[in-house]
Design a protein around this motif. Structure first.
Motif, PDB file in Angstrom:
ATOM      1  N   VAL A   1       5.279   2.841  -0.184  1.00  0.00           N
ATOM      2  CA  VAL A   1       6.522   2.584  -0.141  1.00  0.00           C
ATOM      3  C   VAL A   1       7.099   3.660   0.774  1.00  0.00           C
TER       4      VAL A   1
ATOM      5  N   LEU B   1       0.743  -1.202   0.108  1.00  0.00           N
ATOM      6  CA  LEU B   1       0.049   0.007   0.000  1.00  0.00           C
ATOM      7  C   LEU B   1       0.833   1.261  -0.012  1.00  0.00           C
TER       8      LEU B   1
ATOM      9  N   HIS C   1       7.251  12.283   7.951  1.00  0.00           N
ATOM     10  CA  HIS C   1       7.549  11.586   9.299  1.00  0.00           C
ATOM     11  C   HIS C   1       9.140  11.965   9.575  1.00  0.00           C
ATOM     12  N   ILE C   2       9.312  11.897  10.910  1.00  0.00           N
ATOM     13  CA  ILE C   2      10.598  11.989  11.395  1.00  0.00           C
ATOM     14  C   ILE C   2      11.272  10.595  11.628  1.00  0.00           C
TER      15      ILE C   2
ATOM     16  N   THR D   1       9.954   5.288  12.810  1.00  0.00           N
ATOM     17  CA  THR D   1       9.781   6.879  12.189  1.00  0.00           C
ATOM     18  C   THR D   1       8.244   7.170  12.867  1.00  0.00           C
ATOM     19  N   SER D   2       8.123   8.617  13.192  1.00  0.00           N
ATOM     20  CA  SER D   2       6.812   9.099  13.878  1.00  0.00           C
ATOM     21  C   SER D   2       6.193  10.200  12.700  1.00  0.00           C
ATOM     22  N   ASP D   3       5.102  10.335  12.597  1.00  0.00           N
ATOM     23  CA  ASP D   3       4.460  11.234  11.851  1.00  0.00           C
ATOM     24  C   ASP D   3       4.777  12.383  12.373  1.00  0.00           C
ATOM     25  N   VAL D   4       5.047  13.541  11.424  1.00  0.00           N
ATOM     26  CA  VAL D   4       5.618  14.681  11.968  1.00  0.00           C
ATOM     27  C   VAL D   4       4.551  15.442  12.918  1.00  0.00           C
TER      28      VAL D   4
ATOM     29  N   LEU E   1      10.768   5.041   2.883  1.00  0.00           N
ATOM     30  CA  LEU E   1      12.396   5.215   3.333  1.00  0.00           C
ATOM     31  C   LEU E   1      12.517   6.465   4.151  1.00  0.00           C
TER      32      LEU E   1
ATOM     33  N   GLU F   1       6.620  11.804   0.025  1.00  0.00           N
ATOM     34  CA  GLU F   1       6.400  13.017   0.862  1.00  0.00           C
ATOM     35  C   GLU F   1       7.043  12.837   2.058  1.00  0.00           C
TER      36      GLU F   1
ATOM     37  N   ILE G   1      14.996  12.076   7.787  1.00  0.00           N
ATOM     38  CA  ILE G   1      13.520  12.294   7.329  1.00  0.00           C
ATOM     39  C   ILE G   1      12.905  10.922   6.776  1.00  0.00           C
ATOM     40  N   GLY G   2      11.485  10.913   7.248  1.00  0.00           N
ATOM     41  CA  GLY G   2      10.778   9.661   6.853  1.00  0.00           C
ATOM     42  C   GLY G   2      10.022  10.034   5.335  1.00  0.00           C
ATOM     43  N   PHE G   3      10.236   9.731   4.279  1.00  0.00           N
ATOM     44  CA  PHE G   3       9.494   9.825   3.282  1.00  0.00           C
ATOM     45  C   PHE G   3       8.467   8.643   2.768  1.00  0.00           C
ATOM     46  N   LYS G   4       7.343   9.027   2.340  1.00  0.00           N
ATOM     47  CA  LYS G   4       6.283   7.836   1.985  1.00  0.00           C
ATOM     48  C   LYS G   4       5.753   8.309   0.963  1.00  0.00           C
ATOM     49  N   LEU G   5       5.714   7.152  -0.197  1.00  0.00           N
ATOM     50  CA  LEU G   5       4.681   7.294  -1.292  1.00  0.00           C
ATOM     51  C   LEU G   5       3.692   6.338  -1.303  1.00  0.00           C
ATOM     52  N   ILE G   6       2.660   6.914  -1.289  1.00  0.00           N
ATOM     53  CA  ILE G   6       1.289   5.999  -1.098  1.00  0.00           C
ATOM     54  C   ILE G   6       0.875   5.349  -2.386  1.00  0.00           C
ATOM     55  N   LEU G   7       0.798   4.008  -2.545  1.00  0.00           N
ATOM     56  CA  LEU G   7       0.265   3.486  -3.652  1.00  0.00           C
ATOM     57  C   LEU G   7      -0.963   3.130  -3.971  1.00  0.00           C
ATOM     58  N   ARG G   8      -1.730   2.893  -2.893  1.00  0.00           N
ATOM     59  CA  ARG G   8      -3.357   2.739  -3.018  1.00  0.00           C
ATOM     60  C   ARG G   8      -3.979   3.013  -1.779  1.00  0.00           C
TER      61      ARG G   8
END
Lengths: 156, 156
Positions: free
Chosen positions: A124, A122, A148-149, B127-130, A126, A145, B149-156
């Motif tokens: 990806v 759901l 997160h920290i 990681t923890s949401d900002v 990093l 985006e 820095i925690g990056f996320k790419l939502i796929l669905r």
């Protein structure tokens, strides 16, 4: 696992023959230089065996003319959160000096994202060291985006 | 995997009987409320089966008087980076309303850190949401450093 070949670049799952080349890329890095010890390949070979035997892990390499020019590690993490969704995590992304600025980074991440989609993930995720400002811009350009920290507790 | 009992609180690996209680905690959360659907337990049961069968994963619960009051998920990720070091990753930490402010969060994270040490991990990461400012202070108090820095790419 699909091999992707474009512009003479092959992106594929790593084999044991790739270990030395991957370690060289991990060491040839601002932060990695102090952390790696390519002179002793034993610990890397042991770690490779664990990764390679784990169906939730995929160590990835990009090669051109038989030379490794990029690497990343993909891990699938099943979880209860988000309605039992599996997330894909990317770690240890490196592009060799020779291939920087060539667009290989985008191809490598796209390959990982494609695998994550195939796996039904759901999202990806990093993390990137706060000092890697170029990397942050790179991931944002690819649609990631910075929500997160990332916290780390070093044990040894 | 050691069960830890202090002040009538047991911290242990989750069983299938804990699924509904864990999902209730995941849903009873500012961000989780919109993401979870406790009315349909099927996807959670399917995800639990995958997690439970994976030797690199440990879903954790804290219980008091037979009632679940906390949860977290621990994943061991072998890697080539950092001289073939394994990292432990913590996801989906939740403390029930009834137990907030009791110090349970610290006990739960300490339990996970102890397991990571037993496993020979070189670091623990999460990681923890900002937006979770209280959580950031909490992790820093426990010795975690906000290095990434925690990056996320939502796929669905």
């Amino acid at each position: 696992m699909t091999d992707t070949v474009t512009d003479d670049i092959t992106i594929r799952r790593a084999t044991a023959d790739d270990i030395a080349g991957i370690v060289a890329m991990l060491a040839d890095d601002e932060l990695g230089a102090a952390r790696e010890n390519p002179a002793d390949q034993g610990p890397y070979r042991a770690a490779f065996a664990v990764i390679d035997a784990d169906p939730q892990q995929c160590l990835v390499v990009a090669a051109r003319d038989g030379e490794l020019i990029g690497t990343a590690q993909l891990t699938y993490i099943a979880g209860l959160a988000r309605q039992g969704g599996t997330r894909a995590q990317i770690e240890a992304v490196r592009i060799s000096e020779a291939a920087r600025g060539s667009g290989l980074g985008s191809q490598l991440i796209a390959w990982c994202v494609d695998r994550a989609r195939e796996h039904g993930c759901l999202l990806v995720q990093l993390t990137s060291d706060v000092s890697r400002l170029d990397a942050h811009r790179f991931y944002e350009k690819l649609g990631f985006e910075a929500t997160h920290i990332g916290f780390k507790l070093i044990l040894r």
